[in-house]
Design a protein around this motif. Sequence first.
Motif, PDB file in Angstrom:
ATOM      1  N   LEU A 100      40.902  31.051  42.254  1.00  0.00           N
ATOM      2  CA  LEU A 100      41.738  31.467  41.479  1.00  0.00           C
ATOM      3  C   LEU A 100      41.609  30.591  40.009  1.00  0.00           C
ATOM      4  O   LEU A 100      41.445  29.469  40.131  1.00  0.00           O
ATOM      5  N   LEU A 101      41.892  31.378  39.079  1.00  0.00           N
ATOM      6  CA  LEU A 101      42.155  30.746  37.779  1.00  0.00           C
ATOM      7  C   LEU A 101      43.482  30.900  37.589  1.00  0.00           C
ATOM      8  O   LEU A 101      44.154  31.753  37.519  1.00  0.00           O
ATOM      9  N   LEU A 102      44.017  29.503  37.209  1.00  0.00           N
ATOM     10  CA  LEU A 102      45.363  29.417  37.078  1.00  0.00           C
ATOM     11  C   LEU A 102      45.766  28.756  35.628  1.00  0.00           C
ATOM     12  O   LEU A 102      45.007  27.834  35.155  1.00  0.00           O
ATOM     13  N   ARG A 103      46.889  29.436  35.102  1.00  0.00           N
ATOM     14  CA  ARG A 103      47.126  29.206  33.516  1.00  0.00           C
ATOM     15  C   ARG A 103      48.872  29.243  33.420  1.00  0.00           C
ATOM     16  O   ARG A 103      49.265  30.296  33.543  1.00  0.00           O
ATOM     17  N   GLY A 104      49.668  28.215  33.840  1.00  0.00           N
ATOM     18  CA  GLY A 104      51.037  28.254  33.850  1.00  0.00           C
ATOM     19  C   GLY A 104      51.251  29.172  35.094  1.00  0.00           C
ATOM     20  O   GLY A 104      50.864  29.065  36.052  1.00  0.00           O
ATOM     21  N   PRO A 105      52.027  30.315  34.836  1.00  0.00           N
ATOM     22  CA  PRO A 105      52.558  31.067  35.727  1.00  0.00           C
ATOM     23  C   PRO A 105      51.543  32.211  36.132  1.00  0.00           C
ATOM     24  O   PRO A 105      51.807  33.051  36.999  1.00  0.00           O
ATOM     25  N   LYS A 106      50.545  32.415  35.477  1.00  0.00           N
ATOM     26  CA  LYS A 106      49.488  33.506  35.619  1.00  0.00           C
ATOM     27  C   LYS A 106      48.350  32.881  36.366  1.00  0.00           C
ATOM     28  O   LYS A 106      47.953  31.745  36.542  1.00  0.00           O
ATOM     29  N   PHE A 107      47.688  33.897  37.189  1.00  0.00           N
ATOM     30  CA  PHE A 107      46.603  33.659  37.850  1.00  0.00           C
ATOM     31  C   PHE A 107      45.454  34.565  38.066  1.00  0.00           C
ATOM     32  O   PHE A 107      45.892  35.911  37.420  1.00  0.00           O
ATOM     33  N   TYR A 108      44.333  34.510  38.113  1.00  0.00           N
ATOM     34  CA  TYR A 108      43.217  35.691  38.272  1.00  0.00           C
ATOM     35  C   TYR A 108      42.376  35.260  39.400  1.00  0.00           C
ATOM     36  O   TYR A 108      41.952  34.007  39.542  1.00  0.00           O
ATOM     37  N   ASP A 109      42.090  36.243  40.362  1.00  0.00           N
ATOM     38  CA  ASP A 109      41.453  35.908  41.408  1.00  0.00           C
ATOM     39  C   ASP A 109      39.987  36.362  41.220  1.00  0.00           C
ATOM     40  O   ASP A 109      39.743  37.617  41.026  1.00  0.00           O
ATOM     41  N   THR A 110      38.962  35.388  40.729  1.00  0.00           N
ATOM     42  CA  THR A 110      37.688  35.817  40.378  1.00  0.00           C
ATOM     43  C   THR A 110      36.683  36.918  41.363  1.00  0.00           C
ATOM     44  O   THR A 110      36.123  37.396  40.884  1.00  0.00           O
ATOM     45  N   ARG A 111      37.366  36.519  42.631  1.00  0.00           N
ATOM     46  CA  ARG A 111      36.472  37.328  43.849  1.00  0.00           C
ATOM     47  C   ARG A 111      36.770  38.767  43.733  1.00  0.00           C
ATOM     48  O   ARG A 111      36.124  39.476  44.238  1.00  0.00           O
ATOM     49  N   ARG A 112      38.261  38.925  43.646  1.00  0.00           N
ATOM     50  CA  ARG A 112      38.685  40.047  43.787  1.00  0.00           C
ATOM     51  C   ARG A 112      38.926  40.773  42.483  1.00  0.00           C
ATOM     52  O   ARG A 112      39.439  42.019  42.246  1.00  0.00           O
ATOM     53  N   ALA A 113      38.618  40.098  41.410  1.00  0.00           N
ATOM     54  CA  ALA A 113      38.820  40.892  40.002  1.00  0.00           C
ATOM     55  C   ALA A 113      40.194  41.125  39.905  1.00  0.00           C
ATOM     56  O   ALA A 113      40.427  42.403  39.205  1.00  0.00           O
ATOM     57  N   ARG A 114      41.226  40.588  40.231  1.00  0.00           N
ATOM     58  CA  ARG A 114      42.653  40.959  40.206  1.00  0.00           C
ATOM     59  C   ARG A 114      43.329  39.812  39.681  1.00  0.00           C
ATOM     60  O   ARG A 114      43.088  38.579  40.346  1.00  0.00           O
ATOM     61  N   GLY A 115      44.630  39.855  38.990  1.00  0.00           N
ATOM     62  CA  GLY A 115      45.378  38.958  38.557  1.00  0.00           C
ATOM     63  C   GLY A 115      46.915  39.348  38.455  1.00  0.00           C
ATOM     64  O   GLY A 115      47.096  40.504  38.677  1.00  0.00           O
ATOM     65  N   GLY A 116      47.725  38.485  37.872  1.00  0.00           N
ATOM     66  CA  GLY A 116      48.943  38.633  37.689  1.00  0.00           C
ATOM     67  C   GLY A 116      49.767  37.295  37.119  1.00  0.00           C
ATOM     68  O   GLY A 116      49.067  36.428  36.795  1.00  0.00           O
ATOM     69  N   GLY A 117      51.116  37.524  37.238  1.00  0.00           N
ATOM     70  CA  GLY A 117      51.769  36.503  36.779  1.00  0.00           C
ATOM     71  C   GLY A 117      53.091  36.224  37.618  1.00  0.00           C
ATOM     72  O   GLY A 117      53.821  37.152  37.788  1.00  0.00           O
ATOM     73  N   GLY A 118      53.574  35.096  38.000  1.00  0.00           N
ATOM     74  CA  GLY A 118      54.791  34.679  38.694  1.00  0.00           C
ATOM     75  C   GLY A 118      54.642  34.630  40.245  1.00  0.00           C
ATOM     76  O   GLY A 118      53.686  35.076  40.750  1.00  0.00           O
ATOM     77  N   ALA A 119      55.437  34.050  40.736  1.00  0.00           N
ATOM     78  CA  ALA A 119      55.669  33.704  42.001  1.00  0.00           C
ATOM     79  C   ALA A 119      55.414  35.085  43.063  1.00  0.00           C
ATOM     80  O   ALA A 119      54.764  35.121  44.146  1.00  0.00           O
ATOM     81  N   VAL A 120      56.094  36.110  42.564  1.00  0.00           N
ATOM     82  CA  VAL A 120      56.422  37.216  43.424  1.00  0.00           C
ATOM     83  C   VAL A 120      54.514  38.111  43.392  1.00  0.00           C
ATOM     84  O   VAL A 120      54.256  38.169  44.599  1.00  0.00           O
TER      85      VAL A 120
END
Length: 96
Positions: free
Chosen positions: A53-73
């Motif tokens: 996972l790439l993390l930046r504050g509340p945002k994340f990006y899963d490099t292996r699944r090419a999906r990301g989002g933002g926030g705990a939910v």
Amino acid sequence: MDNLTLERWRALDALGVLERLGCYAKVDSTYEPVSAHDTRRFHVSLDGRDFELLLRGPKFYDTRRARGGGGAVDLAMHLHNLDFKNATALLRSLGV
């Protein structure tokens, strides 16, 4: 679910959420971000599954699944493969 709780969950730092979700997270000290210099890469393990996972504050990006989002939910939904209702229930049960 009230809007104040959702707004608070959206603003939480992703690394802190990983810890609350019971994930093992190890920072990749060799990672050098290209554009957003405060982005960090973590190798994450949860229930026998591994994520990068790439993390930046509340945002994340899963490099292996090419999906990301933002926030705990979003992060709970992604890591535990849950729908919105079950992800919010999980976060509430963990006291996030």
